[in-house]
Each structure stands twice: as structure tokens, then as C-alpha cells.
Design an enzyme around this catalytic site. Structure first.
Site, PDB file in Angstrom:
ATOM      1  N   GLY A 176       1.421   1.683   2.928  1.00  0.00           N
ATOM      2  CA  GLY A 176       1.029   3.016   3.387  1.00  0.00           C
ATOM      3  C   GLY A 176      -0.453   3.327   3.354  1.00  0.00           C
ATOM      4  O   GLY A 176      -0.832   4.494   3.320  1.00  0.00           O
ATOM      5  N   SER A 177      -1.310   2.287   3.429  1.00  0.00           N
ATOM      6  CA  SER A 177      -2.742   2.609   3.380  1.00  0.00           C
ATOM      7  C   SER A 177      -3.188   3.358   4.646  1.00  0.00           C
ATOM      8  O   SER A 177      -4.088   4.203   4.584  1.00  0.00           O
ATOM      9  CB  SER A 177      -3.591   1.360   3.148  1.00  0.00           C
ATOM     10  OG  SER A 177      -3.601   0.544   4.286  1.00  0.00           O
ATOM     11  N   ASN A 178      -2.569   3.074   5.775  1.00  0.00           N
ATOM     12  CA  ASN A 178      -2.919   3.824   6.993  1.00  0.00           C
ATOM     13  C   ASN A 178      -2.409   5.260   6.918  1.00  0.00           C
ATOM     14  O   ASN A 178      -3.055   6.176   7.413  1.00  0.00           O
ATOM     15  CB  ASN A 178      -2.383   3.122   8.243  1.00  0.00           C
ATOM     16  CG  ASN A 178      -3.313   2.009   8.689  1.00  0.00           C
ATOM     17  OD1 ASN A 178      -4.403   2.267   9.182  1.00  0.00           O
ATOM     18  ND2 ASN A 178      -2.895   0.763   8.479  1.00  0.00           N
ATOM     19  N   ARG A 199      21.157  -1.848  17.289  1.00  0.00           N
ATOM     20  CA  ARG A 199      19.806  -1.275  17.290  1.00  0.00           C
ATOM     21  C   ARG A 199      19.804   0.147  17.841  1.00  0.00           C
ATOM     22  O   ARG A 199      19.106   1.024  17.352  1.00  0.00           O
ATOM     23  CB  ARG A 199      18.873  -2.155  18.126  1.00  0.00           C
ATOM     24  CG  ARG A 199      17.948  -3.000  17.256  1.00  0.00           C
ATOM     25  CD  ARG A 199      17.222  -3.997  18.083  1.00  0.00           C
ATOM     26  NE  ARG A 199      16.077  -3.393  18.760  1.00  0.00           N
ATOM     27  CZ  ARG A 199      15.533  -3.876  19.876  1.00  0.00           C
ATOM     28  NH1 ARG A 199      16.028  -4.921  20.460  1.00  0.00           N
ATOM     29  NH2 ARG A 199      14.483  -3.302  20.405  1.00  0.00           N
ATOM     30  N   MET A 233       7.970  -1.781  10.220  1.00  0.00           N
ATOM     31  CA  MET A 233       8.215  -3.190  10.501  1.00  0.00           C
ATOM     32  C   MET A 233       9.501  -3.456  11.294  1.00  0.00           C
ATOM     33  O   MET A 233      10.157  -4.471  11.095  1.00  0.00           O
ATOM     34  CB  MET A 233       8.255  -3.983   9.186  1.00  0.00           C
ATOM     35  CG  MET A 233       6.988  -3.867   8.365  1.00  0.00           C
ATOM     36  SD  MET A 233       5.494  -4.221   9.321  1.00  0.00           S
ATOM     37  CE  MET A 233       5.606  -5.990   9.429  1.00  0.00           C
ATOM     38  N   LEU A 271      11.602  -1.113  17.801  1.00  0.00           N
ATOM     39  CA  LEU A 271      12.390   0.074  18.133  1.00  0.00           C
ATOM     40  C   LEU A 271      13.190  -0.132  19.425  1.00  0.00           C
ATOM     41  O   LEU A 271      12.699  -0.732  20.380  1.00  0.00           O
ATOM     42  CB  LEU A 271      11.460   1.274  18.256  1.00  0.00           C
ATOM     43  CG  LEU A 271      10.820   1.652  16.912  1.00  0.00           C
ATOM     44  CD1 LEU A 271       9.549   2.466  17.114  1.00  0.00           C
ATOM     45  CD2 LEU A 271      11.812   2.399  16.035  1.00  0.00           C
ATOM     46  N   HIS A 291      -2.269  -1.881  15.223  1.00  0.00           N
ATOM     47  CA  HIS A 291      -2.005  -3.313  15.096  1.00  0.00           C
ATOM     48  C   HIS A 291      -3.295  -4.033  14.686  1.00  0.00           C
ATOM     49  O   HIS A 291      -4.362  -3.759  15.247  1.00  0.00           O
ATOM     50  CB  HIS A 291      -1.484  -3.865  16.436  1.00  0.00           C
ATOM     51  CG  HIS A 291      -1.148  -5.314  16.369  1.00  0.00           C
ATOM     52  ND1 HIS A 291       0.007  -5.777  15.764  1.00  0.00           N
ATOM     53  CD2 HIS A 291      -1.834  -6.414  16.778  1.00  0.00           C
ATOM     54  CE1 HIS A 291       0.028  -7.101  15.825  1.00  0.00           C
ATOM     55  NE2 HIS A 291      -1.079  -7.512  16.427  1.00  0.00           N
ATOM     56  N   ASP A 308       3.996  -4.788  20.724  1.00  0.00           N
ATOM     57  CA  ASP A 308       2.535  -4.578  20.742  1.00  0.00           C
ATOM     58  C   ASP A 308       1.935  -4.727  22.148  1.00  0.00           C
ATOM     59  O   ASP A 308       0.831  -5.260  22.301  1.00  0.00           O
ATOM     60  CB  ASP A 308       1.839  -5.567  19.770  1.00  0.00           C
ATOM     61  CG  ASP A 308       2.381  -5.444  18.359  1.00  0.00           C
ATOM     62  OD1 ASP A 308       2.635  -4.319  17.916  1.00  0.00           O
ATOM     63  OD2 ASP A 308       2.560  -6.490  17.699  1.00  0.00           O
ATOM     64  N   GLU A 362      -9.168  -0.081  10.548  1.00  0.00           N
ATOM     65  CA  GLU A 362      -7.893   0.584  10.870  1.00  0.00           C
ATOM     66  C   GLU A 362      -7.890   2.008  10.349  1.00  0.00           C
ATOM     67  O   GLU A 362      -7.442   2.938  11.018  1.00  0.00           O
ATOM     68  CB  GLU A 362      -6.710  -0.171  10.238  1.00  0.00           C
ATOM     69  CG  GLU A 362      -6.450  -1.542  10.827  1.00  0.00           C
ATOM     70  CD  GLU A 362      -5.173  -2.162  10.260  1.00  0.00           C
ATOM     71  OE1 GLU A 362      -4.191  -1.439  10.048  1.00  0.00           O
ATOM     72  OE2 GLU A 362      -5.167  -3.387  10.013  1.00  0.00           O
TER      73      GLU A 362
END
Ligand code: GRF
Length: 203
Positions: free
Chosen positions: A15-17, A67, A92, A95, A111, A147, A176
Site C-alpha cells: 500500500g505504499s501508493n 471471474r 494483483m 479484472l 505500473h 497493462d 510512482e
């Protein structure tokens, strides 16, 4: 300034972003993090959210679940907050098309490479193994590919002689943490216009 937008952040890991988004929020003043949703109960990102008084929710995948069914659970959890945008910050999971269609042109991802190079997992190692001189990070809209969506912002980071996956990742991460809040702020100011694959950042 235009109206404050609301976002829901999806995160699976440290969760650093997310933390960067939380910290930059007062400075930009253009977005509000309504909730953090994770697919992992123990994700450290959830603790960061709680410390910042942000609502959290865990949407666990069930073994063998389709999914599309997981996507619907995720949609239901997110829609409670009626966000303007969904921000993937280390989420991760690929979707389902139904999820992408539901939030069409409202999902962004960060990314750790200069896309379209080095999609998928271990982008920093892929860059090192390939021998590129420059890598970096990309904020892009999410489409059905991995991506592959239209690129909003990129930041370039040089690859140094003795870089390891760790040192390069750390240097990219610094960028980032600046790029993601900046992209969300541009969305809030309604400056991001999509035209096919191309994004125009308006004044
Ligand atoms: C970041 O490198 C991001 O670019 C990638 O996953 C990592 C998440 O890191 N999508 P963190 O959980 O935000 O610290």
C-alpha cells in the site's frame, strides 16, 4: 478549481501508493479517498487506510468462483461509495470484462515500467534482464488487456550499472508516489481527455 472527485482504491499489498495518495490529498485538495477495497484480508494497505480513517472492505475470492461472479461482488462493494474513479494501486488481480465495462474509462492503474514495455508481473526484473538504459512508471486507464490501456502519465527512471531488482524498484517507486496523485488530480480537474488510444492533457 473543479469539484472534488471521489475515488475508491483497490490494493492487494503493502500500500505504499495508497499512502502516497493519502499524503498528497490535502495538498491537491481535489480528490477524496472514499474507501479501500482489497482481495486479501491481511493486506497492509488496509491498515494504512484504517490509520487514515478511510473505510475498508475485503472482497475475498472463493475457490473455483467465476471471474465474472467475483467482479460482480467487487462492483457491489465499490458502488456503495459511488466513486467517480477507481484507482488500482497494487491490485494483483486481472479484472473481468464486465468490471471494466461497468466502470468504463473510470479505472486507472499504476505500473512500474514504461509501457508498453514489460507488462505484467516483475516489470522491474524484466527491464533489468532486457538491458534497457531507462525504465520508469506509467499511469494508464485500464482496459481488458494486461497493462494495455491508454497512457495518462509516465515518468522516466535511469537504470544504473549496478542496479538490482530491489534498487531499481525502489527508485521507480519514488516516482510512482508522485505520478499517481498527480494523475488523480488531473482527472479531478477534468483535464484528461481520451481519444482512442491517445490521451490529451488539457490546460
Ligand atoms: C507498485 O510497484 C505498482 O506499480 C504495482 O504494484 C506495486 C504496488 O506497490 N502495480 P504498493 O502496494 O503501492 O506499495
Amino acid at each position: 478549481m473543479s469539484k472534488k472527485i471521489s475515488i475508491v482504491v483497490l490494493a492487494s499489498g503493502r500500500g505504499s501508493n495508497l499512502q502516497a495518495l493519502i499524503q498528497a490529498q490535502p495538498g491537491y485538495g481535489s480528490y477524496e479517498i472514499k474507501a479501500v477495497v482489497s482481495d486479501i484480508k491481511e493486506a497492509p494497505a488496509l491498515n494504512l487506510a484504517l490509520q487514515a480513517n478511510i473505510q475498508t472492505q475485503v472482497v475475498l475470492p472463493i475457490k473455483g468462483e467465476k471471474r465474472a461472479d467475483y467482479a460482480q461482488k467487487l462492483i457491489d462493494a465499490i458502488e456503495i461509495h459511488k466513486p467517480d474513479f477507481i484507482v488500482l494501486a497494487g491490485f494483483m488481480r486481472l479484472l473481468a470484462p464486465s468490471f471494466i465495462a461497468h466502470f468504463s474509462e473510470r479505472i486507472i492503474n499504476i505500473h512500474p515500467s514504461l509501457l508498453p514495455a514489460f507488462t505484467g508481473l516483475h516489470a522491474q526484473k524484466q527491464a533489468l534482464d532486457y538491458g534497457v538504459r531507462f525504465s520508469g512508471c506509467t499511469v494508464h486507464f485500464v482496459d481488458e488487456g494486461c497493462d494495455t490501456g491508454p497512457i495518462i502519465l509516465q515518468s522516466v527512471v535511469p537504470v544504473l550499472e549496478n542496479d538490482t531488482e530491489d534498487t531499481l524498484s525502489t527508485r521507480i517507486l519514488v516516482e510512482e508516489h508522485k505520478l499517481l496523485p498527480k494523475a488523480v488530480d488531473l482527472l479531478a480537474q477534468n483535464k484528461v481527455k481520451i481519444s482512442g488510444r491517445k490521451i490529451n492533457i488539457g490546460g
